[in-house]
Design an enzyme around this catalytic site. Structure first.
Site, PDB file in Angstrom:
ATOM      1  N   ASP A 473       0.803  -1.232   0.000  1.00 41.19           N
ATOM      2  CA  ASP A 473       0.000   0.000   0.000  1.00 41.19           C
ATOM      3  C   ASP A 473       0.830   1.273   0.000  1.00 41.19           C
ATOM      4  OD1 ASP A 473      -2.477  -1.087  -0.012  1.00 41.19           O
ATOM      5  OD2 ASP A 473      -2.854  -0.847   2.132  1.00 41.19           O
TER       6      ASP A 473
HETATM    7  O1  CEZ Z   1      -2.919  -2.293   5.133  1.00 37.42           O
HETATM    8  C1  CEZ Z   1      -2.569  -3.515   4.494  1.00 37.42           C
HETATM    9  C2  CEZ Z   1      -3.560  -3.733   3.394  1.00 37.42           C
HETATM   10  O2  CEZ Z   1      -4.841  -3.939   3.939  1.00 37.42           O
HETATM   11  O3  CEZ Z   1      -1.263  -3.428   3.974  1.00 37.42           O
HETATM   12  C3  CEZ Z   1      -0.844  -4.489   3.133  1.00 37.42           C
HETATM   13  C4  CEZ Z   1      -1.775  -4.626   1.946  1.00 37.42           C
HETATM   14  O4  CEZ Z   1      -1.383  -5.679   1.099  1.00 37.42           O
HETATM   15  C5  CEZ Z   1      -3.170  -4.867   2.467  1.00 37.42           C
HETATM   16  O5  CEZ Z   1      -4.054  -4.984   1.398  1.00 37.42           O
HETATM   17  C6  CEZ Z   1       0.577  -4.231   2.697  1.00 37.42           C
HETATM   18  O6  CEZ Z   1       0.765  -2.934   2.297  1.00 37.42           O
HETATM   19  O7  CEZ Z   1       0.102   2.362   5.238  1.00 37.42           O
HETATM   20  C7  CEZ Z   1      -0.886   1.722   4.942  1.00 37.42           C
HETATM   21  O8  CEZ Z   1      -1.798   2.230   4.290  1.00 37.42           O
HETATM   22  C8  CEZ Z   1      -0.871   0.269   5.405  1.00 37.42           C
HETATM   23  O9  CEZ Z   1      -0.504  -0.509   4.349  1.00 37.42           O
HETATM   24  C9  CEZ Z   1      -2.052  -0.245   6.114  1.00 37.42           C
HETATM   25  O10 CEZ Z   1      -3.201   0.287   5.592  1.00 37.42           O
HETATM   26  C10 CEZ Z   1      -2.186  -1.765   6.223  1.00 37.42           C
HETATM   27  C11 CEZ Z   1      -2.849  -1.940   7.576  1.00 37.42           C
HETATM   28  O11 CEZ Z   1      -1.842  -1.923   8.536  1.00 37.42           O
HETATM   29  C12 CEZ Z   1      -3.719  -3.086   7.743  1.00 37.42           C
HETATM   30  O12 CEZ Z   1      -2.997  -4.293   7.838  1.00 37.42           O
END
Ligand code: CEZ
Length: 792
Positions: A473
């Site tokens: 993300d």
């Molecule tokens: O969100 C996760 C996502 O729900 O992070 C993963 C992704 O594959 C999942 O779909 C890896 O990036 O900074 C952010 O926005 C973070 O990436 C979070 O939103 C993260 C959360 O900690 C939930 O696990």
């Protein structure tokens, strides 16, 4: 004494202080309750977006569920103060806010309940919380027993936080007809167009009781006074002051006075939650306390709901940690994900698809419907949206407003898993519309379009554009100018193509074109991203490869290595190099880190992930979702023993639970990494039970380790038992057929399988029927590891 104990059905923690953040959770389709062992609570319900009925003392920003959040004195909680009227001794259960060291303490999570048992000052107190099966309601049961040999006079004060409800309007008082405290509020808003949406909200919070209390108060300041929460002024008076809250912070406190004879037990029951109006509170009173059995009937309904989410495999390997984890806790957490979609109305597409891959092993009907829903929101270009809208009024929020390029990858991968498990090839013929067109096409076409989109969105080198992120993300600045590429996404595309080719092959459809494209992508990744001993993570907008040896930080990332193994982009020499590099640079006692070294400063050509704290989340934690991809990739290359060891490292054990700060009732999204940079914090759990890890963990065990795998509805036996398991007994539910399977490592040349006593030719169990029972005996040659284990 061990810190925690684990039985087939529950996990028990015997200290309130050793792991202060240890917690459990309960949910139904309307809500989630996250209780920590000391009595702090975080509860959310859907109306239709996540909302609260028990707040902190300040206005809270609305956001998604956070890792490692902290608790504080006025954190919303569910407490029971108990005062000995004869001696003035005061304690509270579970533990907060009085923090009295009790004689004994236990916190127990079972599938449909959280319990505490506390012994203090000659009283034995037990508490249990369940939820309603279908409504946003907490059901609390409190019991106290006098364990002394003389009578005792006590007061019991349930204290349920209501907190800062609204800056527009909040109040609370005791309502005799409801027999409880009812707090009212108005969800704050400013836009006239919001009024119709808000006017029917559940803006009341109530705590109703089975028995009439002796006194009550609804005024938080009045209750607490100068003594603070640990020694509230109100408890130092004989009776609570019956104070209302009139635009003052509300709370729900009641008092029950009892004279308990030796061994006498007293029970009180409460229901806590939100409501639209008083009529609804009264209905709840009727429903839970209307007759003597009502409460337990509701409890049973909740047990039935949770029990409806059983996995398709039961393992008996004899490991007291693994068996209950796999049989009970893993499918439970998977069911939570698949049934309530992490309590969001617009789950990220990749999460939604993977969570439903997990649902394929629990409730395939839900998985099927979810895949169809996701595809109905695909664009006719083939692009999958950034989030799947679960209702008419849902909107894309938070991270879903940022363009990510990987969503198409998950569709073929997750649907393949579903098809293999269920054999439901009729899904492929279903006609589905698009987000931008009412014209319908078959599911098979939808998936081809998704693959087509991925193939198209590559640069002249043949590598996949990343835009503002892929699976990761916050990797938002590698390709935001439109040129940067992701090696991981390229490899994941190759793997998705191969998975779909495999399905096509099994259906006698063309798979050559798909496989040829996968090979071409693998070659491009090898040409542009292989860096001495491992694959780079990508190439930035400015044509700089990153995740390479020359980088002082973030020099190696786990995901491209795992997916290169999965997509067969590697030769034998590369495989050896990759395994060695991961072992040396990324491995920790808690699993492999997602990258290393963790970034300590912003890298503007990588993005927001480098600004996260080193060792947390995507910046080099043991991100379990990434760790399980690696485990899965090891299975696909025949390294099952190594894979198994990584899977085991995901579970807090007696040895390291203190470091992790968590019980083995769920897998958190990460454990702190940066093992070499921040060894003090390494291993600490994020406490966040939302994670894409679960479905992959389940697949690793079912399909690869014990190897009882679906192949378009045919059951294939191909075990790869770890050395720790000389034999296992399984109960596998396969499309409504029950099989009892024993697998043993033996001194044999090759695997042999007997079904109901008869030797079969190959490892495909054909023509199974639901009316028969199956006893399957499997002998597998001892692995080298097992032979060594015996010699040790
Ligand atoms: O969100 C996760 C996502 O729900 O992070 C993963 C992704 O594959 C999942 O779909 C890896 O990036 O900074 C952010 O926005 C973070 O990436 C979070 O939103 C993260 C959360 O900690 C939930 O696990």
């Amino acid at each position: 004494a061990p810190l925690f104990s684990m039985s087939q059905h529950s996990v028990q923690l015997n200290s309130a202080t050793a792991m202060p953040k240890a917690s459990g959770f309960l949910w139904n389709r309307q809500m989630m309750l996250h209780m920590n062992c000391r009595g702090y609570a975080t509860a959310q319900f859907m109306q239709p977006e996540p909302a609260k009925y028990s707040h902190g003392p300040m206005l809270e920003a609305k956001t998604f569920m956070q890792p490692e959040h902290s608790y504080f004195a006025h954190h919303p909680g569910r407490f029971f103060y108990i005062k000995n009227e004869d001696t003035n001794e005061l304690f509270s259960v579970p533990y907060e806010p009085v923090r009295c060291r009790s004689q004994s303490f236990s916190f127990v999570q079972s599938s449909a309940a959280i319990n505490w048992l506390v012994e203090c000052f000659g009283l034995s107190v037990s508490i249990e919380v369940n939820l309603s099966a279908s409504d946003p309601l907490e059901m609390w049961q409190f019991e106290v027993k006098n364990t002394r040999d003389s009578a005792v006079n006590i007061s019991i004060y349930p204290y349920f936080s209501i907190g800062y409800m609204s800056w527009m309007n909040q109040s609370a008082t005791f309502d005799s007809a409801c027999n409880g405290i009812v707090a009212t509020s108005v969800t704050p808003y400013q836009k006239v167009e919001d009024y119709p949406k808000l006017k029917d909200f559940k803006d009341l919070t109530f705590l109703i009781a089975e028995d009439k209390p002796d006194s009550w108060t609804a005024n938080q300041y009045g209750f607490e006074g100068e003594g603070g929460l640990a020694s509230p002024d109100a408890i130092n008076t004989p009776l609570l002051a019956s104070k209302v809250s009139a635009y003052e912070p509300p709370v729900a406190v009641m008092q029950y006075r009892h004279r308990l004879l030796p061994d006498e037990i007293r029970r009180h029951r409460f229901v806590f939650g939100p409501a639209t109006n008083k009529a609804e509170v009264k209905q709840n009173r009727q429903r839970h306390f209307g007759d003597p059995k009502a409460f337990s009937t509701q409890q049973q309904r909740y047990i039935d709901y949770i029990e409806s989410g059983k996995g398709c495999l039961n393992i008996n390997c004899g490991d007291p940690l693994f068996d209950p984890f796999f049989n009970q806790w893993l499918p439970r957490q998977m069911f939570y994900h698949g049934d309530v979609n992490r309590l969001s109305t617009d789950p990220q597409t990749r999460n939604f698809l993977q969570d439903n891959m997990g649902m394929s092993y629990i409730n395939p009907t839900t998985a099927r419907q979810s895949f169809l829903l996701a595809m109905s929101q695909q664009l006719s270009s083939g692009a999958m949206p950034d989030g799947v809208l679960l209702s008419e009024i849902a909107e894309l929020k938070y991270i879903n407003q940022i363009p990510h390029t990987d969503h198409c990858v998950w569709l073929p991968i997750c649907v393949s898993a579903y098809l293999n498990e269920t054999g439901d090839i009729s899904l492929l013929g279903e006609q589905v519309k698009f987000a931008d067109s009412e014209q319908t096409l078959s599911v098979h076409r939808h998936i081809e379009l998704a693959l087509g989109w991925l193939i198209q969105r590559r640069d002249s080198r043949g590598l996949s554009y990343i835009e503002q992120g892929d699976w990761c993300d916050p990797m938002n600045m590698v390709g935001h100018k439109g040129r940067g590429v992701s090696s991981w996404l390229s490899l994941a595309t190759a793997f998705a193509l191969q998975q779909w080719a495999e399905i096509n092959q099994r259906l006698n459809k063309d798979s050559q074109r798909l496989l040829a494209t996968a090979t071409e992508i693998n070659a491009a990744v090898n040409q542009h991203c292989w860096d001495q001993d491992w694959f780079a993570r990508g190439i930035t907008d400015d044509n700089v490869a990153f995740g390479v040896k020359a980088d002082a930080e973030g020099s190696i990332y786990l995901n491209p290595q795992s997916w290169a193994l999965m997509s067969k982009a590697v030769d034998a020499e590369q495989t050896t190099k990759i395994l060695a590099a991961v072992e040396k640079q990324l491995m920790t006692p808690y699993g492999p880190m997602m990258l290393a070294p963790a970034y300590t400063a912003m890298r503007e050509d990588v993005g927001r992930l480098t600004q996260k704290y080193p060792g947390s989340a995507e910046n080099g934690s043991v991100y379990n979702h990434a760790a399980v991809f690696y485990a899965y990739s090891l299975c696909l290359i025949g390294e099952h023993q190594r894979a198994f060891e990584i899977l085991i490292k995901m579970l807090p054990s007696q040895r390291d639970a203190l470091i992790r700060g968590q019980l083995p009732t769920f897998i958190p999204n990460y454990y702190r990494g940066a093992y070499f940079q921040h060894p003090q914090q390494a291993g600490r759990s994020s406490q966040l039970f939302n994670t894409g890890t679960l479905a992959w963990y389940y697949r690793c065990i079912v399909e690869e380790i014990v190897g009882v795998k679906g192949e378009l509805g045919c059951l294939v036996i191909e075990p790869h038992l770890p050395k720790e398991w000389p034999k296992v007994e399984l109960r596998r539910m396969f499309n409504g057929i029950e099989l009892n399977i024993k697998i043993e490592q033996a001194v044999v040349e090759q695997m042999s399988i007997k079904v109901n006593g008869e030797q079969i030719e190959d490892n495909h169990l054909q023509g199974l029927v639901a009316s028969k029972s199956y006893q399957v005996e499997v002998l597998v040659p001892k692995t080298a590891a097992q032979q060594n284990a015996v010699m040790e």
